[in-house]
Scaffold this active site. Sequence first.
Site, mmCIF file in Angstrom:
data_model
loop_
_atom_site.group_PDB
_atom_site.id
_atom_site.type_symbol
_atom_site.label_atom_id
_atom_site.label_comp_id
_atom_site.label_asym_id
_atom_site.label_seq_id
_atom_site.Cartn_x
_atom_site.Cartn_y
_atom_site.Cartn_z
ATOM 1 N N HIS A 26 46.693 45.013 43.810
ATOM 2 C CA HIS A 26 46.841 43.829 44.669
ATOM 3 C C HIS A 26 47.400 42.709 43.802
ATOM 4 O O HIS A 26 47.721 42.929 42.608
ATOM 5 C CB HIS A 26 45.507 43.464 45.319
ATOM 6 C CG HIS A 26 44.361 43.357 44.359
ATOM 7 N ND1 HIS A 26 44.328 42.429 43.335
ATOM 8 C CD2 HIS A 26 43.220 44.072 44.237
ATOM 9 C CE1 HIS A 26 43.210 42.574 42.663
ATOM 10 N NE2 HIS A 26 42.523 43.577 43.170
ATOM 11 N N HIS A 29 46.191 42.268 40.194
ATOM 12 C CA HIS A 29 46.789 43.154 39.181
ATOM 13 C C HIS A 29 48.188 42.656 38.815
ATOM 14 O O HIS A 29 48.570 42.656 37.648
ATOM 15 C CB HIS A 29 46.897 44.594 39.710
ATOM 16 C CG HIS A 29 45.579 45.248 39.990
ATOM 17 N ND1 HIS A 29 45.081 45.410 41.262
ATOM 18 C CD2 HIS A 29 44.643 45.760 39.155
ATOM 19 C CE1 HIS A 29 43.909 46.014 41.207
ATOM 20 N NE2 HIS A 29 43.609 46.239 39.943
ATOM 21 N N GLN A 138 39.440 37.389 35.651
ATOM 22 C CA GLN A 138 38.203 36.602 35.584
ATOM 23 C C GLN A 138 37.166 37.070 36.603
ATOM 24 O O GLN A 138 35.974 36.875 36.420
ATOM 25 C CB GLN A 138 38.536 35.126 35.826
ATOM 26 C CG GLN A 138 37.331 34.200 35.733
ATOM 27 C CD GLN A 138 37.585 32.869 36.422
ATOM 28 O OE1 GLN A 138 38.698 32.358 36.376
ATOM 29 N NE2 GLN A 138 36.568 32.308 37.050
ATOM 30 N N LYS A 139 37.615 37.686 37.697
ATOM 31 C CA LYS A 139 36.654 38.115 38.719
ATOM 32 C C LYS A 139 35.561 38.995 38.103
ATOM 33 O O LYS A 139 34.400 38.889 38.464
ATOM 34 C CB LYS A 139 37.350 38.874 39.853
ATOM 35 C CG LYS A 139 36.381 39.223 40.978
ATOM 36 C CD LYS A 139 37.063 39.899 42.119
ATOM 37 C CE LYS A 139 37.413 41.333 41.834
ATOM 38 N NZ LYS A 139 36.226 42.224 41.642
ATOM 39 N N ASP A 140 35.977 39.845 37.155
ATOM 40 C CA ASP A 140 35.013 40.721 36.488
ATOM 41 C C ASP A 140 34.527 40.039 35.207
ATOM 42 O O ASP A 140 34.781 40.512 34.091
ATOM 43 C CB ASP A 140 35.677 42.065 36.183
ATOM 44 C CG ASP A 140 36.191 42.728 37.447
ATOM 45 O OD1 ASP A 140 35.383 42.971 38.352
ATOM 46 O OD2 ASP A 140 37.406 42.969 37.538
ATOM 47 N N GLN A 143 32.392 41.962 32.724
ATOM 48 C CA GLN A 143 33.232 42.984 32.068
ATOM 49 C C GLN A 143 34.014 42.362 30.912
ATOM 50 O O GLN A 143 34.113 42.939 29.829
ATOM 51 C CB GLN A 143 34.190 43.583 33.099
ATOM 52 C CG GLN A 143 35.282 44.458 32.518
ATOM 53 C CD GLN A 143 35.990 45.277 33.569
ATOM 54 O OE1 GLN A 143 35.465 46.306 33.994
ATOM 55 N NE2 GLN A 143 37.157 44.844 34.018
ATOM 56 N N SER A 175 40.078 42.124 45.707
ATOM 57 C CA SER A 175 39.371 43.249 45.097
ATOM 58 C C SER A 175 39.873 44.509 45.775
ATOM 59 O O SER A 175 40.150 44.506 46.987
ATOM 60 C CB SER A 175 37.862 43.110 45.347
ATOM 61 O OG SER A 175 37.220 44.360 45.148
HETATM 62 O O1 PAF Z 1 38.292 46.509 35.986
HETATM 63 C C1 PAF Z 1 38.576 47.709 36.124
HETATM 64 O O2 PAF Z 1 39.389 48.102 36.981
HETATM 65 C C2 PAF Z 1 37.875 48.759 35.269
HETATM 66 O O3 PAF Z 1 36.558 48.413 35.034
HETATM 67 C C3 PAF Z 1 38.627 49.036 33.942
HETATM 68 C C4 PAF Z 1 38.666 47.805 33.053
HETATM 69 C C5 PAF Z 1 40.028 49.533 34.247
HETATM 70 C C6 PAF Z 1 37.902 50.149 33.153
HETATM 71 O O4 PAF Z 1 37.872 51.337 33.891
#
Ligand code: PAF
Length: 254
Positions: A26, A29, A138-140, A143, A175
């Site tokens: 989306h 990305h 930033q949404k994640d 992570q 998302s």
């Molecule tokens: O954010 C994601 O899509 C996933 O967690 C990632 C970083 C590709 C790891 O699989």
Amino acid sequence: MKVVRTIGELELDGEVGLVPTMGAFHAGHVSLFEAARAENDIVVASLFVNPAQFDEESDLARYPRDEGRDAEIAAATGVDVLFAPSADEMYPAGFSTWVDPGSTGSEGSARPGHFRGVATVCLKLFNIVRPSRAYFGQKDAQQVAVVRRMVLDLDLGVRVRVLPTVRDEDGLALSSRNVLLSPSERERALGLPRALAGAVGADDPVAAARAALNGLEPDYVDVLDLGGARVLAAAVRVGSVRLIDNVIVKGALP
Ligand code: PAF
């Protein structure tokens, strides 16, 4: 753009920017691809729905997949290589070494094992692709914190870039899971970005966001540190779909 499925086939000459993804591209990305394109000789996007980071079988089974469409979007955004390995390529028989990221905040507590899977696959991707820079949204936010910590702790020397969350016009954070929402669930989901946005500037942003969630049940509402920024983050379930979002309450993204 070249689609590469095996580690042995990857030949990269020059400074590489890596955008790790699980596909179903989306505009979020696309913003990562564009940032990578602007800063590197070669842009690699990985497309791998990483089974190791799914804490629910049903979530893995219905995760949206459309490699043909993803390849078109990546090619149109200047990605040079789409690395789309199989699960066997990434986790061959006998695989047994995992990264334990230690403390992983409220999101980690809500999803046991999730960040072990994320950290392991990111370390593998960094070792396979050897990027100078890696790009995350930033949404994640948690992570990003886990990957940054791993890069520091394990001396990986990868620069971790974080790009702002991209939202639909009505405020819902983009998302890959949004396509799983029915129209009425999507309407209810708007309670999440609205509650977070309304809580910025409150004395107690966690309490303010909780109070404004409009009947949505949060897994958690929490404030976390993201480099120089303090981020108000929450996870909610809308129907069977789990959504996360966050807003900066102090500072700026590094
Ligand atoms: O954010 C994601 O899509 C996933 O967690 C990632 C970083 C590709 C790891 O699989």
